[in-house]
Design an enzyme around this catalytic site. Structure first.
Site, short mmCIF file in Angstrom:
data_model
loop_
_atom_site.label_atom_id
_atom_site.label_comp_id
_atom_site.label_asym_id
_atom_site.label_seq_id
_atom_site.Cartn_x
_atom_site.Cartn_y
_atom_site.Cartn_z
N LYS A 6 0.86 -1.19 0.00
CA LYS A 6 0.00 0.00 0.00
C LYS A 6 0.89 1.23 0.00
O LYS A 6 2.03 1.17 0.49
CB LYS A 6 -0.88 0.02 1.26
CG LYS A 6 -2.13 0.84 1.11
CD LYS A 6 -3.24 0.01 0.49
CE LYS A 6 -4.46 0.81 0.17
NZ LYS A 6 -5.59 -0.08 -0.17
N ASP B 68 -6.83 4.34 -4.45
CA ASP B 68 -7.53 4.18 -3.18
C ASP B 68 -8.18 5.56 -2.95
O ASP B 68 -8.39 6.30 -3.93
CB ASP B 68 -6.56 3.77 -2.06
CG ASP B 68 -7.27 3.26 -0.80
OD1 ASP B 68 -7.66 2.08 -0.78
OD2 ASP B 68 -7.44 4.03 0.16
N1 GLU Z 1 -7.30 0.25 -2.91
C1 GLU Z 1 -8.07 -0.93 -3.26
C2 GLU Z 1 -8.10 -1.86 -2.06
O1 GLU Z 1 -8.20 -1.41 -0.94
C3 GLU Z 1 -7.62 -1.56 -4.56
C4 GLU Z 1 -6.18 -1.96 -4.64
C5 GLU Z 1 -5.75 -2.45 -6.03
O2 GLU Z 1 -6.57 -2.54 -6.94
O3 GLU Z 1 -4.55 -2.75 -6.15
O4 GLU Z 1 -8.11 -3.06 -2.16
#
Ligand code: GLU
Length: 448
Positions: A129, A169
């Protein structure tokens, strides 16, 4: 509170010591360790080789300066992050969050959750992340572009389609991914489509990626409702938030015959007893990037409320889709008193530990984010598949795969909860099923 197994207590104590003050990260680790007591009782070999300690320690954490120039010509400085948490199952995968509340503890909690979420999809993606404390609110397109370019100028050296694949996100959507991808391509002189997901359709994006998190969360809740012989049709729902997750959650609930009567943003919430007008909501949030209060200004039957909580609005189904810890113990009590039957988390960790406990004690169907909102990242993995094969699937084909994946996640959570003696406990099922997949791969690699 479920107690932490005494063999796992020192692991939690170490995490708390080593990551002092990172409350959300402690919360996310505590919840997983609470579930793992039942695993180590059955399979003490999972305590070998410091497997669980290693899962709690990110493989790599990158923190960097992001300088950019605002429209007035002043130089601004933000802090950039990328936590590459676990690559046992595939390249680090997870979104970028641009929000003033972002700090290393928030990114670590999100990255930690992402490991198990991604494992649950059954697709080859590790967990990571990133983000920044940059506040996009009120910024011009030019400012957003310059910020994204500066952010990527540092981050690009840590990415790659086989290494680390970010996406969006909170605060990062199609526009930002476009600027980030453009800068990555320019710096590396490579058209490496699989290095980012959530891309636009004309440059390697996947159909249904925009809709995927919301649609997937609704599929998950639909399947939970099915275990009690019921469905969305005729139900009243409240969906907090009004970003990408909330909008497509509302769309799918409406398609299935449910009525969504409220949604929100950080300024307050709107109640529309006739059901949210989705076209209006999309115009306000996706096209004009305005506040939710505009909804009530443009739709006379709706009310805007800037105090209290959206969870005061009575509903059968609650789908918190805004942000972490937005639904407290007090909110849970209110929802339960008002007769809620199911809660599906569209956001990451939106319910506080007390709220989760209250829902579970009351026998309410509760789908935790790491299972219920996995449709977004799952569809990101489908985008990576399409990029790797230089292919582009139809909307129907992609949505069909998403629906299958969500069914699979629901069923493995349910089966695992049953196997470990707590049928219907999707929190336990998700934590254990995700953990076992990651742990088995890590064990195969030896001590690394
Ligand atoms: N931010 C999204 C999550 O919390 C998607 C992450 C992504 O597609 O890599 O899973």
């Amino acid at each position: 509170m479920p107690k932490i197994d005494e063999k796992l207590e020192p692991i939690l104590a170490q995490v708390q010591r080593r990551n002092a003050g990172e409350a959300e990260f402690h919360q996310a680790v505590t919840e997983v360790l609470e579930s793992l007591g039942r695993v180590v009782a059955k399979r003490p070999d999972y305590l070998d080789h410091a497997l669980i300690e290693r899962i709690c320690e990110p493989e790599r954490q990158i923190i960097f300066r992001v300088p950019w120039v605002d429209d007035g010509g002043d130089v601004r400085i933000n802090r950039g992050f990328r936590v590459q948490f676990n690559s046992a199952l595939g390249p680090y995968k997870g979104g970028l969050r641009f929000h003033p509340s972002v700090n290393i503890g928030i990114i670590k909690f999100l990255g930690f959750e992402q490991i198990f979420k991604n494992a649950l999809t059954g697709l080859p993606i590790g967990g990571g992340k990133g983000g920044s404390d940059f506040d996009p609110k009120g910024r011009s397109d030019g400012e957003i572009m310059r910020f994204c370019q500066s952010y990527m100028t540092e981050l690009h050296r840590h990415l790659g389609e086989y290494t680390d694949v970010p996406a969006g996100d909170i605060g990062v959507g199609g526009r930002e991914i476009g600027y980030l991808f453009g800068q990555y391509k320019r710096l590396t002189n490579r058209y490496e489509a699989g290095v980012l997901t959530g891309k636009g359709l004309v440059y390697g994006g996947s159909r249904a990626r925009t809709e995927a998190t919301g649609y997937g969360a609704v599929y998950f809740v639909e399947r939970m409702l099915g275990t009690r012989g019921t469905e969305f049709a005729g139900k009243r729902a409240v969906v907090s938030g009004s970003g990408n997750v909330a909008i497509y959650t509302i769309e799918k609930i409406q398609e299935l015959g449910g009525k969504v009567v409220a949604c929100s943003d950080s300024g307050g919430y709107v109640v529309d007893e006739d059901g949210i007008d989705l076209e209006l909501l999309k115009d306000i949030k996706e096209v004009r990037r305005e506040r939710i209060s505009e909804y009530a200004a443009r739709q006379s039957r709706a009310h805007f409320i800037d105090s209290g909580s959206i969870w005061d609005v009575p509903c059968d189904i609650a789908m918190p889709s805004a942000t972490q810890n937005e639904l407290t113990g007090g909110d849970a009590r209110k929802l339960i008193a008002n007769g809620v039957i199911a809660v599906g988390e569209g956001a990451n960790m939106p319910s506080t530990p007390e709220a989760v406990r209250l829902f579970q004690e009351a026998g309410i169907l509760f789908g935790p984010g790491k299972a219920a909102n996995a449709g977004g990242v799952a569809t990101s993995a489908l985008e990576m598949q399409q990029n790797a094969s230089r292919d582009s699937w139809t909307f129907e084909q992609t949505e069909r795969r998403l629906a299958e994946i969500m069914r699979g996640i629901h069923d493995i959570c349910a089966a695992t909860a049953e196997e470990y003696g707590k049928p219907g406990d999707y929190v336990l099922g998700a934590n254990i099923a995700g953990f076992v997949r990651v742990a088995e791969a890590m064990r195969a690699f030896g001590v690394i």
